[in-house]
Scaffold this active site. Structure first.
Site, PDB file in Angstrom:
ATOM      1  N   ASP A  57      47.420  49.599 129.127  1.00  0.00           N
ATOM      2  CA  ASP A  57      47.642  48.837 127.902  1.00  0.00           C
ATOM      3  C   ASP A  57      46.364  48.073 127.571  1.00  0.00           C
ATOM      4  O   ASP A  57      45.909  47.220 128.344  1.00  0.00           O
ATOM      5  CB  ASP A  57      48.812  47.872 128.107  1.00  0.00           C
ATOM      6  CG  ASP A  57      49.219  47.167 126.815  1.00  0.00           C
ATOM      7  OD1 ASP A  57      48.423  47.208 125.855  1.00  0.00           O
ATOM      8  OD2 ASP A  57      50.311  46.588 126.788  1.00  0.00           O
ATOM      9  N   ASP A  63      50.807  45.664 134.848  1.00  0.00           N
ATOM     10  CA  ASP A  63      51.969  45.080 135.526  1.00  0.00           C
ATOM     11  C   ASP A  63      52.324  46.044 136.667  1.00  0.00           C
ATOM     12  O   ASP A  63      52.987  47.056 136.455  1.00  0.00           O
ATOM     13  CB  ASP A  63      53.143  44.937 134.571  1.00  0.00           C
ATOM     14  CG  ASP A  63      52.823  44.049 133.376  1.00  0.00           C
ATOM     15  OD1 ASP A  63      52.012  43.125 133.557  1.00  0.00           O
ATOM     16  OD2 ASP A  63      53.370  44.300 132.293  1.00  0.00           O
ATOM     17  N   ASP A 113      52.230  51.366 137.015  1.00  0.00           N
ATOM     18  CA  ASP A 113      52.332  50.306 136.014  1.00  0.00           C
ATOM     19  C   ASP A 113      53.824  50.147 135.742  1.00  0.00           C
ATOM     20  O   ASP A 113      54.602  51.070 135.964  1.00  0.00           O
ATOM     21  CB  ASP A 113      51.578  50.703 134.745  1.00  0.00           C
ATOM     22  CG  ASP A 113      51.489  49.546 133.755  1.00  0.00           C
ATOM     23  OD1 ASP A 113      52.515  49.321 133.072  1.00  0.00           O
ATOM     24  OD2 ASP A 113      50.435  48.906 133.667  1.00  0.00           O
ATOM     25  N   ASP A 115      55.475  50.235 133.081  1.00  0.00           N
ATOM     26  CA  ASP A 115      55.985  51.153 132.069  1.00  0.00           C
ATOM     27  C   ASP A 115      55.369  52.535 132.142  1.00  0.00           C
ATOM     28  O   ASP A 115      55.986  53.513 131.753  1.00  0.00           O
ATOM     29  CB  ASP A 115      55.749  50.580 130.670  1.00  0.00           C
ATOM     30  CG  ASP A 115      56.466  49.259 130.480  1.00  0.00           C
ATOM     31  OD1 ASP A 115      57.653  49.198 130.822  1.00  0.00           O
ATOM     32  OD2 ASP A 115      55.813  48.305 130.018  1.00  0.00           O
ATOM     33  N   SER A 392      60.923  95.468 144.133  1.00  0.00           N
ATOM     34  CA  SER A 392      61.131  95.744 142.715  1.00  0.00           C
ATOM     35  C   SER A 392      61.823  97.091 142.520  1.00  0.00           C
ATOM     36  O   SER A 392      62.881  97.339 143.098  1.00  0.00           O
ATOM     37  CB  SER A 392      59.784  95.665 141.977  1.00  0.00           C
ATOM     38  OG  SER A 392      59.988  95.561 140.586  1.00  0.00           O
ATOM     39  N   ASP A 677      60.875  88.422 141.821  1.00  0.00           N
ATOM     40  CA  ASP A 677      60.342  89.718 142.214  1.00  0.00           C
ATOM     41  C   ASP A 677      59.084  89.523 143.064  1.00  0.00           C
ATOM     42  O   ASP A 677      58.159  88.806 142.679  1.00  0.00           O
ATOM     43  CB  ASP A 677      59.998  90.481 140.932  1.00  0.00           C
ATOM     44  CG  ASP A 677      59.668  91.937 141.163  1.00  0.00           C
ATOM     45  OD1 ASP A 677      59.147  92.262 142.231  1.00  0.00           O
ATOM     46  OD2 ASP A 677      59.928  92.737 140.247  1.00  0.00           O
TER      47      ASP A 677
END
Length: 846
Positions: A57, A63, A113, A115, A392, A677
């Protein structure tokens, strides 16, 4: 046999951990599983401080908080408090764990952080608890972002616990802890301390338990029931807790919408009790406070589950395969005496183990594989084969052959004539409205059974039509009758386990399906094939599902095609309409049969709305992805990695940095397997026959890859080099790359551990001139029959072509048969060499 891998490569600082170890032979029938007893340690983690943190930010500083995960010790994510608006946050918060010293304990801490997750190169750090010296304190500074000099200070200490050592089951790579069964009920009576309010529920759960977040609800609308039962299975070693929560659900009108309501759940109270404090094997009445003057009354019984596991933790071959080899070697011995002109039948340890690996390639692979096997049969070489391994499209051939328990003892021409009718018939019926309705019914049955329905399942049903044009009720376990007496080679069907968000170059794990088991050899973990798709926890089978029909396995084995259903539709139908467009009529018919009004065609064209749970999941997958992945329940769920798993010789890992070195991200920690496969890794199943336990001496490699005659060999060589698996060096001249021959031999005369590889590219080399070895074409029709190109833009053998004209089918069968017959001398030479090398190996062992 099991090796005490703990005693290898241990640093002197960890020697105190070894003294309490006790090894006990386990009576479970697993040849290399052990019961081991190891001590507990108390781990203390202190988050100190961070420095130079740059927030995302621009208007304020970060934070910050730190989240800690140690899944081998606790199902709970711990987190520090948030320090607001600080570039140098300080916490000094301490967290405690009890760790079991036999498992690989990797602490993962992530710097956040409040957020936004910080997008630095070291936002998430994995720390090996084994780096801590018991009895000492370790302080360390972790660099979060070298450019910004962001750092995090941590402190660790490890002390031996007073809890007595406990036994676990291990194969040296995986560890199974004891499992607790927690059963009980929520009791409701007039004496209950809590009162059910309107829209309130009591939720009971055990974090980390089987089917987490498994829970039991008690609400006002269930008052007539006096007891609401619950059952949980949980790892005893993670200090499990029984949680009770009082929840209230309210409906909120969605802003901007007049009719839609959004449900909001609020927690009114919560309480818990440690299961370790409850007596084992006794019914007890407990009351858990969940709020002010409120509590929930429970009847609880905690028991230890049986120690015998339903997951086989072993790197040895399963009992069924071992018994097969004993019987098959007797048949092979007689065949070798005849083919090689030996004076007597070779003894058991003198018999070379011969395996066939067949590549993928759709209907081309299936058809050519029949021709190769016919050639081996006509040379009387089928009886010398121990293993046939397909991938396969070649698995389609195997799965059809092994419906007959005695196929290799019968003339394959008869089976090929049946297959010819199927391959040359129209496939349009696979996409009829009636057939689509059948697909939807089958998918809904799968969903009801608990399967996660995907495009792979739809593709399996389409394969069923291509190969049978009717429902095929057979299961892979039915093929046990085809190997029970050693009468046919042992079939192995290949797939790989992947991570959906990781490229195949970075992560693939080879899986094998046999008539007896499904498993991943890398971990030494196998389950009965009858239990494939069932749910396991801590090595115990807890939710049995019916074994799937083999068509659904065929969808997995050849799932490379499932992402191209539109292309398959175009190839089969030759219409401008796409596959999804044609579903309108089928869905309309189903809706009308159910009494629902037909869908708006515009909705279908926009692929927005489709009816029914199976429909929704199926077509959401089709819209969102091109690669179709089969999600199957992870039978290793709840098992942990041994602390020395990476040093175990059986754990075949890539060299260098890769996910194999990050145990918290390996398959045992996943909820589901993601099976695809095997061609997405190597278009030939070499890894499954190169396992040391199978001891293969000669590999007949049948390659049906499109315009790539040596690619699978180079891929296999690279795979083996990265994992230190013996494999011959593949050197091919430029001339051979441009114009490959019918057969190549690769070996290492100096290394007896390296198998002899005979490689057969799918080429029309001398068949253009000869109809049989040494016999030239005579008539113009014969010359025309042999003069065709297997590859090329206009070839009928394109991978997406599932229907051949009769002469196209016959040509491919005859070419593949001839290429084997014309190289009999090379095969016999390889067998003679293998017998001599076997003799040298036996001398060295003595």
């Amino acid at each position: 046999m099991f090796r005490a891998v703990l005693l290898r490569r241990m640093s002197t600082q960890l020697l105190p951990l070894l003294a309490p170890v006790i090894f006990t032979k386990m009576e479970t029938g697993f040849p290399d599983s052990q019961v081991e007893k190891y001590p507990y340690y108390n781990l203390t983690v202190k988050v100190l401080r961070a420095r130079n943190i740059h927030g995302t930010d621009l208007l304020s500083k970060a934070d910050c908080y730190v989240a800690l995960d140690l899944p081998t010790a606790s199902p709970v994510t711990f987190r520090t408090q948030v320090v607001h608006n600080s570039s140098d946050p300080e916490w000094n918060e301490t967290f405690s764990y009890r760790v079991h010293s036999i498992v690989k304990n990797i602490l993962e801490f992530t710097f956040y952080d409040k957020d936004v997750l910080l997008k630095s190169h070291a936002a998430s750090i994995h720390f090996d608890v084994g780096n801590i010296t018991p009895g000492q304190t370790l302080k360390h500074t972790f660099v979060l972002n070298p450019q910004g000099k962001e750092e995090l200070d941590m402190e660790f200490s490890l002390e031996e616990s007073t809890d007595p050592p406990t036994e676990v089951i291990t194969n040296g790579v995986l560890v199974a802890h004891p499992c607790l069964r927690v059963q009980g009920s929520i009791n409701k009576s007039e004496k209950t301390k809590w009162i059910i309010q309107e829209n309130c529920q009591v939720k009971v759960s055990v974090p980390g338990a089987f089917e987490n977040p498994s829970s039991t609800f008690c609400s006002a609308d269930s008052e007539e029931r006096r007891k609401i039962p619950f059952v949980f299975y949980v790892d005893r070693e993670i200090c499990p807790e029984l949680h009770a929560e009082l929840l209230q659900t309210t409906a909120i009108l969605e802003e901007g919408w007049s009719e839609d309501l959004k449900m909001h759940t609020a927690r009114l109270g919560k309480g818990s009790v440690s299961l370790g404090t409850l007596p084992l094997g006794q019914n007890v009445e407990i009351s858990i406070p969940i709020g002010e003057e409120q509590a929930v009354d429970l009847s609880v019984k905690v028991e230890e589950s049986p120690q015998d596991l339903d997951v086989r933790l072993s790197f040895e071959l399963c009992k069924g395969e071992r018994e097969f080899l004993d019987m098959r070697k007797k048949i092979s011995s007689r065949a070798l005496k005849m083919i090689l002109g030996l004076p007597e039948e070779p003894k058991k340890d003198e018999i070379p183990i011969v395996a066939v690996v067949a590549s993928g390639g759709g209907m081309r692979a299936m058809t050519a594989f029949y021709g190769n096997l016919l050639g081996l049969q006509q040379l009387h070489l089928l009886d010398i084969l121990m293993y046939i391994c397909g991938i396969s499209g070649s698995t389609w051939c195997l799965s059809k052959l092994y419906k007959d328990p005695h196929w290799s003892q019968k003339d394959l021409q008869d089976e090929i004539s049946i297959v010819r009718k199927l391959v040359t018939s129209s496939k349009v019926g696979a996409f009829s409205v009636e057939r689509l309705m059948y697909y939807f019914q089958q998918l809904m049955m799968l969903e009801k059974e608990g399967w996660k329905v995907t495009l792979t399942d739809l593709w399996g049903l389409i394969i069923e039509y291509f190969l049978h044009q009717k429902q095929d009720p057979s299961k892979l376990s039915d093929q046990q009758s085809a190997v029970r007496w050693g009468q046919n080679p042992f079939p192995i069907y290949a797939a790989v386990n992947v991570k959906p968000n990781v490229s195949r170059q970075e992560f693939t794990e080879w899986c094998e399906f046999t008539p007896y088991e499904f498993g991943i050899h890398k971990y030494g973990a196998f389950i009965r094939i009858e239990d494939f798709g069932s749910e396991f926890f801590n090595g115990l089978l807890l939710r049995k599902r019916l074994e799937p029909r083999i068509c659904f396995l065929q969808g997995i084995w050849a799932s490379a095609f499932a992402a191209n259903l539109d292309e398959i539709w175009d190839e089969v139908i030759s219409s401008k309409a796409g596959f999804l467009d044609t579903l309108k009529e089928a869905i309309k018919a189903i809706d009308e049969a159910r009494g629902h009004p037909p869908l708006d065609p515009l909705q279908l064209q926009q692929r927005m709305v489709l009816p029914g749970g199976a429909f929704r999941h199926l077509f959401q997958d089709l819209i969102k992805i091109r690669l179709s992945v089969e999600e199957s329940a992870n039978f290793m769920r709840g098992l942990y990695l041994h602390k020395d798993y990476a040093n175990a010789k059986e754990f075949v890992a890539w060299k260098g940095p890769n996910l194999d070195a990050v145990p918290n991200q390996l398959t045992p920690m996943e909820e589901s397997l993601s099976l695809v496969d095997g061609a997405f890794s190597i278009n030939s199943p070499f890894p499954l026959v190169l396992q040391a336990e199978r001891g293969v001496d000669v590999i007949l490699s049948f390659n049906y890859s499109w315009e790539a005659p040596f690619e699978v060999l180079h891929q296999a060589e690279k795979y083996c080099e990265e994992r230190e698996i013996p494999f011959p060096h593949i050197a091919v001249s430029e001339t051979d790359k441009q114009k490959p021959k019918e057969c190549y031999m690769f070996m290492d005369p100096r290394n007896l551990k390296v198998p002899i590889v005979l490689h057969f590219p799918l080429v029309n080399n001398t068949f253009q001139k000869y109809k049989a070895p040494g016999v030239e074409h005579e008539t113009e029709d014969e010359k025309s029959f042999g003069n065709f190109s297997v590859e090329g833009e206009n070839s009928p053998y394109r991978s997406m072509n599932f229907t051949y004209a009769p002469d196209e089918f016959d040509r491919l069968i005859e070419l593949s048969r001839y290429n084997i017959l014309n190289n009999k001398d090379a095969i016999v030479k390889a067998l003679n060499l293998a017998m001599k090398r076997r003799a040298l190996k036996n001398v060295k062992r003595k």
